[in-house]
Motif scaffolding. Sequence first.
Motif, PDB file in Angstrom:
ATOM      1  N   VAL A  41      -5.433   2.260   1.069  1.00  0.00           N
ATOM      2  CA  VAL A  41      -6.165   2.130   2.330  1.00  0.00           C
ATOM      3  C   VAL A  41      -7.513   2.805   2.156  1.00  0.00           C
ATOM      4  O   VAL A  41      -7.601   4.003   1.921  1.00  0.00           O
ATOM      5  N   ARG A  56      -4.059  -0.166   9.844  1.00  0.00           N
ATOM      6  CA  ARG A  56      -3.750  -0.543   8.451  1.00  0.00           C
ATOM      7  C   ARG A  56      -2.674   0.374   7.863  1.00  0.00           C
ATOM      8  O   ARG A  56      -1.771  -0.072   7.159  1.00  0.00           O
ATOM      9  N   GLU A  59       0.721  -0.527   9.458  1.00  0.00           N
ATOM     10  CA  GLU A  59       1.258  -1.769   8.903  1.00  0.00           C
ATOM     11  C   GLU A  59       1.925  -1.518   7.553  1.00  0.00           C
ATOM     12  O   GLU A  59       3.002  -2.041   7.269  1.00  0.00           O
TER      13      GLU A  59
END
Length: 68
Positions: A41, A56, A59
Amino acid sequence: MTERKPCPFCGNAVRYNHNIELEPDGVGCGKCRMIVRFTSVKPIQKGETFGDVYNRIAERWNRRAKDE
């Protein structure tokens, strides 16, 4: 923001962790002290908010090898 699944080890709620520059980079459990950092990330890019990065991370965290 995206809801996060609980810790797979103890079932406690997890919180976001931040790196030394105070950017979100993973999640951790306050009960069993488990920490997962998502090095894939990227930090906040131009035009993004912290919420985008949190989503993000959530997820990726919510992906489990065996969801029932």
